[in-house]
Design an enzyme around this catalytic site. Structure first.
Site, mmCIF file in Angstrom:
data_model
loop_
_atom_site.group_PDB
_atom_site.id
_atom_site.type_symbol
_atom_site.label_atom_id
_atom_site.label_comp_id
_atom_site.label_asym_id
_atom_site.label_seq_id
_atom_site.Cartn_x
_atom_site.Cartn_y
_atom_site.Cartn_z
ATOM 1 N N CYS A 269 0.812 -1.229 0.000
ATOM 2 C CA CYS A 269 0.000 0.000 0.000
ATOM 3 C C CYS A 269 0.844 1.277 0.000
ATOM 4 O O CYS A 269 0.307 2.363 -0.218
ATOM 5 C CB CYS A 269 -0.951 0.020 1.188
ATOM 6 S SG CYS A 269 -2.177 -1.295 1.146
ATOM 7 N N HIS B 40 -9.385 2.856 -2.554
ATOM 8 C CA HIS B 40 -8.009 2.459 -2.252
ATOM 9 C C HIS B 40 -7.451 1.551 -3.352
ATOM 10 O O HIS B 40 -7.562 0.326 -3.285
ATOM 11 C CB HIS B 40 -8.018 1.730 -0.907
ATOM 12 C CG HIS B 40 -6.675 1.375 -0.357
ATOM 13 N ND1 HIS B 40 -5.485 1.906 -0.812
ATOM 14 C CD2 HIS B 40 -6.336 0.516 0.659
ATOM 15 C CE1 HIS B 40 -4.476 1.392 -0.122
ATOM 16 N NE2 HIS B 40 -4.964 0.543 0.766
#
Length: 372
Positions: A90, A324
């Site tokens: 991430c 996301h």
């Protein structure tokens, strides 16, 4: 200070929820338009053509084959621009920007495109011994290796972060994003794709938050306090110091933390990046910290001594509202800072922080400063 590279252009796609508007676009098709847009913005700022030395893109779950190289070719940069791919999960998009900046800071004065791209909708099914699996390990055998949702639930319990506090944080993210969208504050950074003009998760779960069922028995996380997985890309143009107005990369940090509680990683990374620059959280005008989960975001803010509703943090909404796209989210945070500070006419010297917590127990952060 004078050697610090500067980001002089920054663009992103809208983020499309997995399986929806951007579902037919692979990583190269997502990234190529934002690369071209960032390059065009940079050339407009300079008033001259730009020679790109490299394209570095973060990516987690793509098809392999070096998405950075694929996107560079798809963007029309020609066969001599090599392209590379960075995987810090991430934090990949932000890590790619920092890698590009390191090359410029080391003395190579050529400009670089950096950012991230993720297409969960087109990611291949992976298998081991013929058995499909959802994700690769974040840590080897013998170490804690929770999935990110389980890790966020564990962190909420560890820190005593209640359900109503998480719901309030998610609602605030959606409200801020909706206000920003309606006021046109996203327009200059976005490159519409496949008919999608804005992030499609904004407001999607806002009214349902109090009624959603916890994801784990006796737990506090819900689908509304976990970000939506999305397709998207973001890219910036990194140039040597003094090239043009933008965001100078003053300091950065990549740290490790307990893999059992990976959601806290952004906090020590931010603290380290600030320490390296002799700054504190009080000196920072804008934070963009990737909101993978409300509990995770709140745990980071608590460790930084920042209030839940601090207007400096994700002022136009964060990943809870926008979505996301794993490998792109750290770069989206930088694009958002560029809009808030550079496009928003913040004075020279204004500081911003971009940061992400990472599966496996990592944190990535950068301190950036407006230069005019």
């Amino acid at each position: 200070m004078s050697s610090d590279p500067v980001i002089i252009a920054a663009r992103r796609t809208p983020i499309g929820t997995r399986g929806r508007a951007l579902a037919d676009l692979g990583v190269a098709e997502l990234a190529a338009p934002v690369i071209r847009a960032a390059l065009a913005d940079g050339e407009a700022a300079l008033g001259s053509p730009v020679t790109v030395a490299d394209v570095l893109l973060g990516n987690c779950m793509g098809p392999g084959g070096n998405p950075g190289r694929l996107a560079a070719l798809a963007a029309g940069l020609g066969p001599l621009v090599p392209g590379g791919t960075v995987d810090r999960q991430c934090g990949s998009g932000l890590a790619a920007i920092l890698d590009a900046a390191a090359a410029v800071r080391a003395g190579d004065g050529r400009m670089r495109i950096a950012g991230g791209v993720e297409s969960p909708s087109t990611a291949p099914v992976r298998s081991q011994g013929g058995v499909p699996y959802d994700r690769a390990p974040f840590a080897p055998h013998g170490f804690p290796d929770p999935g990110m949702t389980r890790a966020a639930e564990d962190l909420a319990a560890h820190d005593g972060i209640a359900r109503d506090r998480q719901d309030a944080h998610a609602a605030r993210s959606h409200a801020r994003a909706r206000a920003a969208r309606d006021a046109g504050r996203f327009d200059a950074e976005l490159v519409p794709s496949a008919g999608l003009a804005y992030d499609d998760a904004i407001g999607a779960a806002e009214k349902l938050l109090p009624r959603l069922t916890p994801l784990f028995p006796a737990g506090t996380l819900t689908a509304g306090t976990a970000t939506r997985i999305g397709d998207g890309a973001a890219a910036v143009l990194v140039a040597p110091a003094g090239t043009a107005p933008g965001l100078a990369i003053r300091s950065a940090a990549v740290i490790g933390c307990d893999p059992a509680l990976p959601g806290i990683g952004a906090a020590p990374a931010v603290q380290e990046a600030l320490s390296r620059a002799g700054a504190s959280t009080a000196d920072v005008a804008a934070f963009e910290i990737v909101e993978a989960f409300a509990a995770q975001s709140l745990a980071v803010l608590d460790r930084l001594g920042i209030a839940d509703d601090d207007p400096r943090v994700c002022a136009d909404g964060g990943a809870l509202a926008l979505g996301h796209p794993w490998g792109a989210s750290g770069a989206v945070a930088v694009v958002r800072l560029f809009s808030r500070l550079v496009r928003g006419d913040a004075p020279a010297g204004t500081l911003g922080v971009a940061a992400a917590s990472v599966g496996g127990g990592l944190g990535v952060a950068a301190l950036l400063e407006v230069v005019r």
